[in-house]
Enzyme design. Structure first.
Site, PDB file in Angstrom:
ATOM      1  N   THR A   1     -35.310-112.513  96.401  1.00 32.35           N
ATOM      2  CA  THR A   1     -35.792-112.170  97.741  1.00 32.35           C
ATOM      3  C   THR A   1     -35.551-110.691  98.042  1.00 32.35           C
ATOM      4  O   THR A   1     -36.432-110.002  98.567  1.00 32.35           O
ATOM      5  CB  THR A   1     -35.069-113.033  98.794  1.00 32.35           C
ATOM      6  OG1 THR A   1     -35.161-114.400  98.404  1.00 32.35           O
ATOM      7  CG2 THR A   1     -35.679-112.844 100.173  1.00 32.35           C
TER       8      THR A   1
ATOM      9  N   ASN B   1     -41.275-107.883 101.280  1.00 32.53           N
ATOM     10  CA  ASN B   1     -41.019-108.082  99.841  1.00 32.53           C
ATOM     11  C   ASN B   1     -42.242-108.586  99.076  1.00 32.53           C
ATOM     12  O   ASN B   1     -42.106-109.259  98.056  1.00 32.53           O
ATOM     13  CB  ASN B   1     -39.791-108.974  99.635  1.00 32.53           C
ATOM     14  CG  ASN B   1     -39.957-110.334 100.268  1.00 32.53           C
ATOM     15  OD1 ASN B   1     -41.015-110.650 100.797  1.00 32.53           O
ATOM     16  ND2 ASN B   1     -38.925-111.148 100.200  1.00 32.53           N
TER      17      ASN B   1
ATOM     18  N   PHE C   1     -33.827-113.532 111.468  1.00 32.29           N
ATOM     19  CA  PHE C   1     -34.956-112.679 111.089  1.00 32.29           C
ATOM     20  C   PHE C   1     -36.309-113.316 111.404  1.00 32.29           C
ATOM     21  O   PHE C   1     -37.350-112.737 111.081  1.00 32.29           O
ATOM     22  CB  PHE C   1     -34.863-112.311 109.604  1.00 32.29           C
ATOM     23  CG  PHE C   1     -34.806-113.481 108.654  1.00 32.29           C
ATOM     24  CD1 PHE C   1     -35.961-114.161 108.281  1.00 32.29           C
ATOM     25  CD2 PHE C   1     -33.589-113.903 108.126  1.00 32.29           C
ATOM     26  CE1 PHE C   1     -35.909-115.233 107.408  1.00 32.29           C
ATOM     27  CE2 PHE C   1     -33.526-114.981 107.245  1.00 32.29           C
ATOM     28  CZ  PHE C   1     -34.687-115.652 106.889  1.00 32.29           C
TER      29      PHE C   1
ATOM     30  N   HIS D   1     -44.856-114.236  98.615  1.00 40.06           N
ATOM     31  CA  HIS D   1     -44.224-115.530  98.895  1.00 40.06           C
ATOM     32  C   HIS D   1     -44.619-116.500  97.791  1.00 40.06           C
ATOM     33  O   HIS D   1     -45.752-116.475  97.308  1.00 40.06           O
ATOM     34  CB  HIS D   1     -44.727-116.107 100.230  1.00 40.06           C
ATOM     35  CG  HIS D   1     -44.412-117.577 100.377  1.00 40.06           C
ATOM     36  ND1 HIS D   1     -43.220-118.028 100.880  1.00 40.06           N
ATOM     37  CD2 HIS D   1     -45.126-118.691 100.026  1.00 40.06           C
ATOM     38  CE1 HIS D   1     -43.208-119.357 100.844  1.00 40.06           C
ATOM     39  NE2 HIS D   1     -44.348-119.784 100.341  1.00 40.06           N
TER      40      HIS D   1
ATOM     41  N   GLU E   1     -47.932-126.396 101.810  1.00 39.51           N
ATOM     42  CA  GLU E   1     -48.414-125.025 102.045  1.00 39.51           C
ATOM     43  C   GLU E   1     -49.865-124.862 101.595  1.00 39.51           C
ATOM     44  O   GLU E   1     -50.671-124.219 102.287  1.00 39.51           O
ATOM     45  CB  GLU E   1     -47.485-124.031 101.330  1.00 39.51           C
ATOM     46  CG  GLU E   1     -46.090-123.992 101.956  1.00 39.51           C
ATOM     47  CD  GLU E   1     -45.075-123.169 101.191  1.00 39.51           C
ATOM     48  OE1 GLU E   1     -43.914-123.107 101.634  1.00 39.51           O
ATOM     49  OE2 GLU E   1     -45.417-122.583 100.146  1.00 39.51           O
TER      50      GLU E   1
HETATM   51  N1  UDP Z   1     -36.366-112.578 104.978  1.00 38.33           N
HETATM   52  C1  UDP Z   1     -35.951-111.539 105.794  1.00 38.33           C
HETATM   53  N2  UDP Z   1     -34.601-111.269 105.892  1.00 38.33           N
HETATM   54  C2  UDP Z   1     -33.668-111.998 105.202  1.00 38.33           C
HETATM   55  C3  UDP Z   1     -34.104-113.053 104.380  1.00 38.33           C
HETATM   56  C4  UDP Z   1     -35.459-113.322 104.290  1.00 38.33           C
HETATM   57  O1  UDP Z   1     -36.774-110.879 106.425  1.00 38.33           O
HETATM   58  O2  UDP Z   1     -32.476-111.716 105.337  1.00 38.33           O
HETATM   59  C5  UDP Z   1     -37.816-112.873 104.869  1.00 38.33           C
HETATM   60  C6  UDP Z   1     -38.405-112.402 103.540  1.00 38.33           C
HETATM   61  O3  UDP Z   1     -39.730-111.929 103.762  1.00 38.33           O
HETATM   62  C7  UDP Z   1     -38.406-113.690 102.732  1.00 38.33           C
HETATM   63  C8  UDP Z   1     -38.742-114.723 103.810  1.00 38.33           C
HETATM   64  O4  UDP Z   1     -38.028-114.283 104.952  1.00 38.33           O
HETATM   65  O5  UDP Z   1     -39.342-113.649 101.672  1.00 38.33           O
HETATM   66  C9  UDP Z   1     -38.346-116.146 103.485  1.00 38.33           C
HETATM   67  O6  UDP Z   1     -36.997-116.175 103.129  1.00 38.33           O
HETATM   68  P1  UDP Z   1     -36.464-117.059 101.913  1.00 38.33           P
HETATM   69  O7  UDP Z   1     -34.984-117.065 101.979  1.00 38.33           O
HETATM   70  O8  UDP Z   1     -37.185-118.377 101.922  1.00 38.33           O
HETATM   71  O9  UDP Z   1     -36.883-116.186 100.624  1.00 38.33           O
HETATM   72  P2  UDP Z   1     -38.004-116.334  99.495  1.00 38.33           P
HETATM   73  O10 UDP Z   1     -38.177-117.815  99.208  1.00 38.33           O
HETATM   74  O11 UDP Z   1     -39.271-115.720 100.051  1.00 38.33           O
HETATM   75  O12 UDP Z   1     -37.471-115.566  98.337  1.00 38.33           O
END
Ligand code: UDP
Length: 140
Positions: A93, A114, A59, A117, A128
C-alpha cells in the site's frame, strides 16, 4: 492453479499522469489478461459504497475525495490465482515499502495516491466487479 478474476482500478493520480498504458503493460507482462476495461468518473456515492469497509478509518474522507478527483480506469483481470497475483504486482500500500518492479514502487506518489486498487479476496472481487460491470461487458 485455478483461473480466476480480480477487480482493478487505475486511480486518478495515475490517469492524470497518463500512465494507463504503462500500468497495463506491467499487468500484461505479469501474465494477467485485461478482460474488461472502462474509464469512468466515480461520483461520491459510488466511491463511498466501494470503500464502505473503510468508513470508520481516519483517511476515509480524503480517500473518497481523491477517488472522485479525476477519471479512473476500472478493469477486470483474469489469470491463474489472479487475486493474489495482482496484489503481488501492485506492491505494498505504501510505495516506500513496495518491492522493486511493482506498480506502486514504479508509479505511486504516496500511501494515499498509490496508483492502483486490487481486490483483496475472491469474494470481494466478485462484489467489486458487479459494482462496475455487467456480465456481457466482460469478455474472457
Ligand atoms: N489509504 C490511505 N491512507 C492509509 C491507508 C490507506 O489513504 O493510511 C488509502 C490508499 O489509497 C489505499 C486505500 O486507502 O490503497 C485502501 O486501503 P487498504 O489498506 O485496503 O490498502 P490496499 O488494499 O489498497 O493496498
Amino acid at each position: 492453479m485455478a483461473t480466476e478474476r480480480t477487480f482493478s482500478i487505475i486511480k486518478p493520480d495515475a490517469t492524470e499522469r497518463n500512465l494507463t498504458g504503462a500500468i497495463n503493460a506491467v499487468i500484461e507482462k505479469a501474465g494477467l489478461r485485461i478482460v474488461a476495461q472502462k474509464r469512468v468518473l466515480m461520483n461520491r456515492r459510488e466511491a463511498e459504497t466501494f470503500y464502505a469497509v473503510h468508513k470508520e478509518r481516519p483517511f476515509f474522507g480524503e480517500l473518497v475525495d481523491f477517488m472522485i478527483s479525476g477519471p479512473v480506469v476500472v478493469q477486470v483481470l483474469e489469470g491463474d490465482n489472479a487475486v493474489v497475483r495482482y496484489r503481488e504486482v501492485m506492491g505494498a500500500t505504501n510505495p516506500e515499502s513496495a518491492a522493486e518492479g511493482t506498480i506502486r514502487k514504479l508509479y505511486a506518489k504516496s500511501i494515499g495516491e498509490n496508483s492502483v486498487h486490487g481486490s483483496d479476496s475472491q469474494d470481494n472481487a466478485k462484489i467489486e466487479i458487479a459494482q462496475f460491470f455487467a456480465g456481457n461487458e466482460i469478455v474472457g
